[in-house]
Design a protein around this motif. Structure first.
Motif, PDB file in Angstrom:
ATOM      1  N   UNK A  85       6.074 -11.389 -15.091  1.00 43.24           N
ATOM      2  CA  UNK A  85       5.725 -12.588 -14.300  1.00 43.24           C
ATOM      3  C   UNK A  85       6.067 -12.353 -12.879  1.00 43.24           C
ATOM      4  N   UNK A  86       7.256 -11.900 -12.855  1.00 41.95           N
ATOM      5  CA  UNK A  86       7.882 -11.888 -11.309  1.00 41.95           C
ATOM      6  C   UNK A  86       7.352 -10.413 -10.754  1.00 41.95           C
ATOM      7  N   UNK A  87       7.126 -10.700  -9.382  1.00 37.18           N
ATOM      8  CA  UNK A  87       6.712  -9.491  -8.704  1.00 37.18           C
ATOM      9  C   UNK A  87       7.399  -9.484  -7.282  1.00 37.18           C
ATOM     10  N   UNK A  88       7.269  -8.367  -6.811  1.00 35.91           N
ATOM     11  CA  UNK A  88       8.016  -8.235  -5.216  1.00 35.91           C
ATOM     12  C   UNK A  88       7.434  -9.390  -4.208  1.00 35.91           C
TER      13      UNK A  88
ATOM     14  N   UNK B 102       5.297  -8.563   4.463  1.00 38.46           N
ATOM     15  CA  UNK B 102       6.822  -8.381   4.614  1.00 38.46           C
ATOM     16  C   UNK B 102       7.186  -7.749   3.349  1.00 38.46           C
ATOM     17  N   UNK B 103       6.870  -8.609   2.245  1.00 36.10           N
ATOM     18  CA  UNK B 103       7.406  -8.304   0.716  1.00 36.10           C
ATOM     19  C   UNK B 103       6.581  -6.881   0.261  1.00 36.10           C
TER      20      UNK B 103
ATOM     21  N   UNK C 264       7.662  -1.023  -0.942  1.00 33.18           N
ATOM     22  CA  UNK C 264       7.189   0.335  -0.786  1.00 33.18           C
ATOM     23  C   UNK C 264       8.501   1.106  -0.341  1.00 33.18           C
ATOM     24  N   UNK C 265       9.220   0.718   0.574  1.00 32.38           N
ATOM     25  CA  UNK C 265      10.433   1.329   0.713  1.00 32.38           C
ATOM     26  C   UNK C 265      11.505   1.374  -0.539  1.00 32.38           C
ATOM     27  N   UNK C 266      11.183   0.411  -1.205  1.00 24.83           N
ATOM     28  CA  UNK C 266      12.308   0.556  -2.495  1.00 24.83           C
ATOM     29  C   UNK C 266      11.741   1.011  -3.663  1.00 24.83           C
ATOM     30  N   UNK C 267      10.642   1.995  -3.347  1.00 24.61           N
ATOM     31  CA  UNK C 267       9.938   2.895  -4.398  1.00 24.61           C
ATOM     32  C   UNK C 267       9.247   2.064  -5.402  1.00 24.61           C
ATOM     33  N   UNK C 268       8.824   0.730  -5.047  1.00 28.23           N
ATOM     34  CA  UNK C 268       7.865   0.125  -5.956  1.00 28.23           C
ATOM     35  C   UNK C 268       6.384  -0.098  -5.434  1.00 28.23           C
TER      36      UNK C 268
END
Length: 251
Positions: free
Chosen positions: A149-152, A208-209, A214-218
């Motif tokens: 349910x939660x996303x970046x 922004x999110x 992307x920088x976090x590898x997600x």
């Protein structure tokens, strides 16, 4: 240390802890074996890791307030891997209970020791403040890794700006990333310069999110567009990022 920074991170940590606990408590016990976007990790592994890093940071705090330091994980990287595998095999109900207790204890440890946040810890040879930031990262990012349910897109703007700054170390050598978060002023993060002391610029545009993810590898929820200023601003693939700046390296 500036008090408002401590208050800000402490508040973010508390919210992240409550969010992760709510997500884990709501998981169907039969879904713990389902895979996640993290290669080789099921939901049980993600929960096990979140429990483990919470306990590890709790003991960093407990030793720091006594003027002591201790290794982040017993047995280093191999000990971390073995502990995750062992915890991931437990009954899902036990995993839920253990995660909730570990997060409560870790967040509570930081809160109760706020007067000691400049005390030294072994993690990254830093301070308790660095440890609080690390736990904030872990709780927020792994909540979305659970794919429950939660996303970046739920990450706060403040968290994203902090994460982008922390992950500047992932920018490739000889590259500067000019980030254009939609509706915000652009910002630039840069890798080490090449042998000529130069860096070419890639412009990355999107929410922004999504940039932070992307920088976090997600995988970003929305699309990102990359253009290379050296190629007459032609659209290009997003650059290959350097490894995550890990604090516990494989042996």
């Amino acid at each position: 240390m500036i008090e408002h920074l401590i208050r800000e991170v402490s508040a973010g940590l508390a919210v992240a802890g409550e969010d992760l606990k709510a997500i884990v408590k709501g998981l169907d016990e039969n879904s713990f074996s389902e895979p996640t976007a993290l290669a080789g990790w099921s939901r049980a592994h993600v929960v096990a890791h979140a429990e483990g890093i919470s306990r590890a940071m709790q003991r960093q705090v407990e030793h720091a307030v006594r003027g002591e330091t201790i290794e982040l994980y017993d047995g280093g990287y191999e000990g971390r891997v073995q502990a995750i595998e062992a915890r991931a095999q437990r009954d899902p109900l036990l995993q839920k209970e253990a995660l909730v207790a570990a997060v409560d204890d870790a967040v509570g440890a930081f809160e109760h020791a706020r007067d000691h946040w400049e005390a030294k810890i072994s993690y990254r040879d830093g301070t308790m403040y660095d440890g609080a930031l690390a736990l904030w990262r872990e709780l927020v990012i792994h909540a979305s890794d659970l794919d429950a349910g939660a996303t970046s897109r739920d990450w706060s703007d403040r968290f994203c700006h902090y994460l982008i700054d922390f992950l500047a170390a992932r920018v490739p050598e000889g590259t500067a990333l000019k980030l254009h978060p939609l509706g915000e002023e652009p910002l630039t993060i840069q890798g080490t310069l090449d042998d000529d002391g130069a860096a070419h610029t890639v412009v990355v545009t999107g929410a922004l999110q999504d940039i932070a993810a992307w920088l976090a590898g997600r995988e970003p929820v929305g699309g990102l567009e990359a253009t290379d200023t050296a190629e007459a601003a032609d659209t290009v693939d997003l650059p290959e990022l350097q490894p995550w700046p890990a604090a516990v390296a494989p042996g």
